[in-house]
Design an enzyme around this catalytic site. Structure first.
Site, PDB file in Angstrom:
ATOM      1  CE  LYS A 291      -4.434  -1.591   1.550  1.00  0.00           C
ATOM      2  NZ  LYS A 291      -4.264  -2.980   2.052  1.00  0.00           N
TER       3      LYS A 291
ATOM      4  CD  GLU B  61     -11.078   4.784   2.113  1.00  0.00           C
ATOM      5  OE1 GLU B  61     -10.375   3.819   1.809  1.00  0.00           O
ATOM      6  OE2 GLU B  61     -11.091   5.836   1.460  1.00  0.00           O
TER       7      GLU B  61
ATOM      8  CB  SER C 242      -0.090  -8.124  -1.132  1.00  0.00           C
ATOM      9  OG  SER C 242      -0.898  -8.962  -0.338  1.00  0.00           O
TER      10      SER C 242
HETATM   11  C1  LIG Z   1      -5.119  -3.993   1.740  1.00  0.00           C
HETATM   12  C2  LIG Z   1      -4.386  -5.236   1.405  1.00  0.00           C
HETATM   13  C3  LIG Z   1      -4.796  -6.071   0.356  1.00  0.00           C
HETATM   14  C4  LIG Z   1      -6.030  -5.833  -0.455  1.00  0.00           C
HETATM   15  O1  LIG Z   1      -6.037  -4.673  -1.213  1.00  0.00           O
HETATM   16  P1  LIG Z   1      -5.837  -4.655  -2.788  1.00  0.00           P
HETATM   17  O2  LIG Z   1      -6.193  -3.282  -3.177  1.00  0.00           O
HETATM   18  O3  LIG Z   1      -6.753  -5.700  -3.372  1.00  0.00           O
HETATM   19  O4  LIG Z   1      -4.421  -4.973  -3.048  1.00  0.00           O
HETATM   20  C5  LIG Z   1      -4.036  -7.187   0.062  1.00  0.00           C
HETATM   21  N1  LIG Z   1      -2.938  -7.494   0.782  1.00  0.00           N
HETATM   22  C6  LIG Z   1      -2.519  -6.729   1.815  1.00  0.00           C
HETATM   23  C7  LIG Z   1      -1.302  -7.131   2.565  1.00  0.00           C
HETATM   24  C8  LIG Z   1      -3.229  -5.576   2.161  1.00  0.00           C
HETATM   25  O5  LIG Z   1      -2.803  -4.814   3.196  1.00  0.00           O
END
Ligand SMILES: *Cc1c(COP(=O)(O)O)cnc(C)c1O
Length: 400
Positions: free
Chosen positions: A94, A116, A382
């Protein structure tokens, strides 16, 4: 983003086929036009790109590594490469988007940022960059989420942000989004709304996809260098869809690379879940048209997932487009499959994944055995799982 040389996506109205667009109050149209114009300018502005790259390198810690997961590969009988967004500053992808949009806000002369957050991850990323850039930061959060995510609330406060408690509706993310939009309508002169996923009215889905596109760009180069060729499959979890679209964008013109998005099937597709594209229908939410979880009357159905980051009833419009034209496939994994994926990576590789990408791992456990040939699979990790330990313990009937 160019997926096909002939087709301009999104088009000048911000449409991905029939999806996307700008369904907002008239008072915001000027701000969206201003944002679109500023964004077009910075894409080719060397000074901006230089500043952005410096922050991504020295502050975020890019490029993130591509890791050949030897033990997982052996266990699954396939070659598995992991893109390590968990190693970024603040522990997830993010921050890539937060850095980019905060710089864009500066360029617009807007020094007040609103955001948000549901689980708090996007709020923390935003509060972090606002601290670094000396900007005012206000984060809207549902009362329920504030209770569930106390550590992240403290983090944001320590970083100097103001947290606004939202007590309307179900007191969760979708209500926090509504309040943030209300704030933006009122304060649009000096305020930038920093959206955290590839959702919302045009130009947001495009801006967020581009800022997360660094994941796909790096991964493509790293695969060529490390594996000697492109992967056969790229797999990522899908909440709003920003991490997935970020990595997909690097491979979208490579027609032989299969793109797989994994949604949260929660307690199962017949029960409570967040599998927007598997089970939703097109509709309008938060400024754009996309697949949505809704009932027969078009009322939004609340999403459920063990992972707060996937717990959203909508999805970015570009994914809806990729689903309909079959360039990507969207599947799902349940809470317990995600938990199984979480354990697998922790035990085999010494990497504790966030519960969101653990859904991709959980799906792989049932899908990979069906592959008949030796394949190269690129998995996007992610984020890291420290934030989820309490949830995992609770799910297993333990308390920490
Ligand atoms: C917020 C988040 C997501 C989901 O958000 P996307 O916009 O679909 O990427 C996925 N993995 C992690 C670690 C997150 O913090």
């Amino acid at each position: 983003m160019a997926y096909s040389k002939t087709e301009k996506i999104p088009d000048k109205n911000g449409r991905y086929g029939k999806y996307g667009g700008q369904y907002v109050p008239e008072t915001l149209m000027a701000a969206l036009s201003e944002l679109t114009k500023a964004y077009e300018e910075i894409r080719s502005d060397e000074k901006f790109q230089k500043e952005m790259n410096l922050l991504l390198t020295d502050y975020v810690g890019r490029p993130s590594p591509l890791y050949y997961a030897r033990n997982l590969s052996k266990e699954m009988g396939q070659d598995i490469y992991i893109k390590r967004e968990d190693l970024n500053h603040t522990g997830a992808h993010k921050i890539n988007n937060a850095v980019g949009q905060a710089l864009l806000a500066k360029r617009l002369g807007k020094h007040r940022i609103i955001a948000e957050t549901g689980a708090g991850q996007h709020g923390v990323a935003t509060a972090t960059v606002c601290a670094q850039m000396g900007m005012e930061c206000v984060v809207y959060m549902g009362e329920e989420d504030i209770k569930r995510q106390a550590p992240n609330v403290y983090r944001m406060r320590e970083l100097g942000s103001e947290i606004v408690t939202v007590r309307s509706g179900t007191r969760t993310l979708k209500d926090a989004i509504n309040e943030a939009i209300r704030d933006w309508v009122t304060n649009v002169q000096n305020t930038h709304y920093l959206i955290g996923s590839a959702v919302g009215p045009h130009p947001y889905p495009r801006i967020v996809a581009d800022f997360q596109g660094v994941i796909g760009k790096e991964s493509r180069e790293q695969m060529l260098k490390k594996a000697g060729r492109l992967p056969d499959y790229v797999i990522a979890c899908v909440g709003g869809g920003s991490n997935a679209i970020g990595i997909f964008s690097g491979f979208i013109d490579d027609k032989d690379v299969g793109l797989i998005g994994v949604e949260a099937a929660g307690e199962g597709l017949e029960g409570k879940h967040a599998a927007t594209m598997s089970r939703g229908r097109p509709g309008i939410l938060h400024g754009s048209m996309s697949y949505l979880l809704q009932d027969e009357d078009g009322q939004i159905v609340e999403a459920h997932s063990i992972s707060a980051g996937l717990d959203y009833p909508g999805v970015g419009p570009e994914h809806s487009y990729l689903k309909d034209n079959e360039r990507a496939v969207y599947v799902s994994a349940t809470d317990s499959e995600a938990l199984s994926g979480f354990r697998l990576l922790s035990r085999l590789e010494g990497i504790i994944p966030a519960l969101e990408p653990a859904h991709a791992l959980g799906y792989m456990q049932s899908w990979v055995p069906s592959l008949t040939k030796k394949r190269k699979i690129l998995l996007l990790l992610s984020g890291r799982g420290d934030k989820d330990l309490e949830t995992v313990a609770k799910f297993s009937g333990e308390v920490i």
